[in-house]
Design an enzyme around this catalytic site. Structure first.
Site, PDB file in Angstrom:
ATOM      1  N   ARG A  27      11.945  -6.318   4.441  1.00  0.00           N
ATOM      2  CA  ARG A  27      11.947  -4.915   4.898  1.00  0.00           C
ATOM      3  C   ARG A  27      12.594  -4.801   6.281  1.00  0.00           C
ATOM      4  O   ARG A  27      13.295  -3.835   6.572  1.00  0.00           O
ATOM      5  CB  ARG A  27      10.509  -4.380   4.939  1.00  0.00           C
ATOM      6  CG  ARG A  27      10.433  -2.941   5.449  1.00  0.00           C
ATOM      7  CD  ARG A  27       9.041  -2.358   5.340  1.00  0.00           C
ATOM      8  NE  ARG A  27       8.096  -3.016   6.221  1.00  0.00           N
ATOM      9  CZ  ARG A  27       6.785  -2.829   6.200  1.00  0.00           C
ATOM     10  NH1 ARG A  27       6.259  -2.007   5.312  1.00  0.00           N
ATOM     11  NH2 ARG A  27       5.997  -3.439   7.038  1.00  0.00           N
ATOM     12  N   LYS A  60       0.836  -1.205   0.000  1.00  0.00           N
ATOM     13  CA  LYS A  60       0.000   0.000   0.000  1.00  0.00           C
ATOM     14  C   LYS A  60       0.871   1.255   0.000  1.00  0.00           C
ATOM     15  O   LYS A  60       0.663   2.149  -0.808  1.00  0.00           O
ATOM     16  CB  LYS A  60      -0.924   0.023   1.236  1.00  0.00           C
ATOM     17  CG  LYS A  60      -1.838  -1.173   1.380  1.00  0.00           C
ATOM     18  CD  LYS A  60      -2.721  -1.081   2.614  1.00  0.00           C
ATOM     19  CE  LYS A  60      -1.982  -1.152   3.919  1.00  0.00           C
ATOM     20  NZ  LYS A  60      -1.460  -2.478   4.279  1.00  0.00           N
ATOM     21  N   ARG A 102      -9.181   0.736   8.848  1.00  0.00           N
ATOM     22  CA  ARG A 102      -8.787  -0.639   9.123  1.00  0.00           C
ATOM     23  C   ARG A 102      -9.855  -1.377   9.916  1.00  0.00           C
ATOM     24  O   ARG A 102      -9.680  -2.557  10.217  1.00  0.00           O
ATOM     25  CB  ARG A 102      -7.484  -0.652   9.916  1.00  0.00           C
ATOM     26  CG  ARG A 102      -6.233  -0.877   9.066  1.00  0.00           C
ATOM     27  CD  ARG A 102      -5.025  -0.762   9.968  1.00  0.00           C
ATOM     28  NE  ARG A 102      -3.877  -1.466   9.517  1.00  0.00           N
ATOM     29  CZ  ARG A 102      -2.847  -0.907   8.873  1.00  0.00           C
ATOM     30  NH1 ARG A 102      -2.870   0.344   8.527  1.00  0.00           N
ATOM     31  NH2 ARG A 102      -1.798  -1.625   8.576  1.00  0.00           N
ATOM     32  N   ARG A 108      -0.289  -9.534  13.027  1.00  0.00           N
ATOM     33  CA  ARG A 108      -0.852  -8.476  12.164  1.00  0.00           C
ATOM     34  C   ARG A 108      -1.749  -9.090  11.088  1.00  0.00           C
ATOM     35  O   ARG A 108      -2.778  -8.512  10.724  1.00  0.00           O
ATOM     36  CB  ARG A 108       0.275  -7.653  11.525  1.00  0.00           C
ATOM     37  CG  ARG A 108       0.909  -6.691  12.536  1.00  0.00           C
ATOM     38  CD  ARG A 108       2.264  -6.209  12.077  1.00  0.00           C
ATOM     39  NE  ARG A 108       2.217  -5.420  10.872  1.00  0.00           N
ATOM     40  CZ  ARG A 108       3.284  -5.121  10.143  1.00  0.00           C
ATOM     41  NH1 ARG A 108       4.476  -5.554  10.509  1.00  0.00           N
ATOM     42  NH2 ARG A 108       3.158  -4.391   9.059  1.00  0.00           N
ATOM     43  N   ARG A 130      12.097  -2.197  11.477  1.00  0.00           N
ATOM     44  CA  ARG A 130      10.865  -1.796  12.163  1.00  0.00           C
ATOM     45  C   ARG A 130      10.518  -2.806  13.253  1.00  0.00           C
ATOM     46  O   ARG A 130      10.560  -4.015  12.996  1.00  0.00           O
ATOM     47  CB  ARG A 130       9.720  -1.715  11.141  1.00  0.00           C
ATOM     48  CG  ARG A 130       9.131  -0.330  11.031  1.00  0.00           C
ATOM     49  CD  ARG A 130       8.195  -0.235   9.874  1.00  0.00           C
ATOM     50  NE  ARG A 130       6.930  -0.896  10.119  1.00  0.00           N
ATOM     51  CZ  ARG A 130       5.890  -0.839   9.283  1.00  0.00           C
ATOM     52  NH1 ARG A 130       5.994  -0.147   8.177  1.00  0.00           N
ATOM     53  NH2 ARG A 130       4.783  -1.474   9.549  1.00  0.00           N
TER      54      ARG A 130
END
Ligand code: B4P
Length: 190
Positions: free
Chosen positions: A128, A14, A89, A145, A134
């Site tokens: 990532r 996204k 969400r 998630r 992160r």
């Protein structure tokens, strides 16, 4: 005004696509993930509340998010529209957003979803993690998630389908190919 929601599970791309779409269609890009990470970084009261929730891969409470989003929207006066990345969400967020937009004579025009299989999502996010580090990009948190996505976010497919605003493209191809497909959808809509 043209308001677009980019929808999909974590790691679907996204954020990656929203930046390109915003540039091409002159829309203002709002990523609630980025807004929240900024609040955490600046240790604001909201950031302090959100930090541990995000680290577990859970969703930050709806009432905090709608205020954060609405503030971000109102800071932009002369834009052609918004591209919302990571918002809504939950059904509650989507309903609240519709009401607020309606009160100003605006609406969500289109919701575009990126469809990507779970093992590819996991692969991308773990990649990532190596680049960005992160805290919510560890394997256990990613699994949570994804569960949260299925339980709380996926019902939005029905919500926007009933409004006749939902379209989905495959998100598993290259960034350029996915971008092309998203643009075809937007171009056929506007
Ligand atoms: P987000 O920041 O939205 O995180 P995300 O879902 O992982 O991002 P995205 O799908 O944009 O993936 P990206 O393009 O980076 O949210 C983080 C957290 O914030 C949430 O878990 C939650 O706690 C909180 N939050 C945010 N919004 C909220 C809300 N509305 N309500 C409550 N809580 C909220 O892509 C991922 C990776 O894939 C990148 O490394 C990218 O380079 C790669 N990639 C992208 N497209 C690719 C392609 N086509 N091929 C190969 N790799 C690709």
């Amino acid at each position: 005004m043209f308001n677009l929601v980019l929808f999909g599970p974590p790691g679907a791309g996204k954020g990656t696509q929203a930046i390109r779409m915003a540039e091409k269609y002159h829309l203002f890009h709002i990523s609630t993930g980025d807004l929240l990470r900024n609040e955490v970084k600046n240790q604001t009261p909201l950031g302090l509340k959100a930090k541990s929730i995000m680290e577990k891969g859970e969703l930050v409470p709806d009432e905090l998010l709608i205020n954060l989003l609405w503030d971000a929207i109102h800071k932009q006066k002369r834009v052609k529209g918004f591209i919302l990345d990571g918002f809504p969400r939950t059904i509650k967020q989507a309903g609240d957003l519709d009401h607020l937009l309606e009160s100003e004579g605006k609406k969500i025009d289109l919701t575009l979803a990126l469809d990507v299989e779970e093992d590819e999502l996991m692969r991308r996010i773990l990649h990532r993690a190596k680049l960005e580090g992160r805290v919510d990009d560890t394997e256990d948190v990613i699994k949570n998630r994804l569960l949260v996505y299925h339980k709380q976010t996926k019902p939005l497919i029905d919500f926007y389908s009933k409004q006749g605003k939902f379209r989905s493209v495959t998100g598993k191809d290259s960034v350029d190919d996915v971008f092309k497909k998203l643009c075809e959808e937007v171009d056929s809509f506007i």
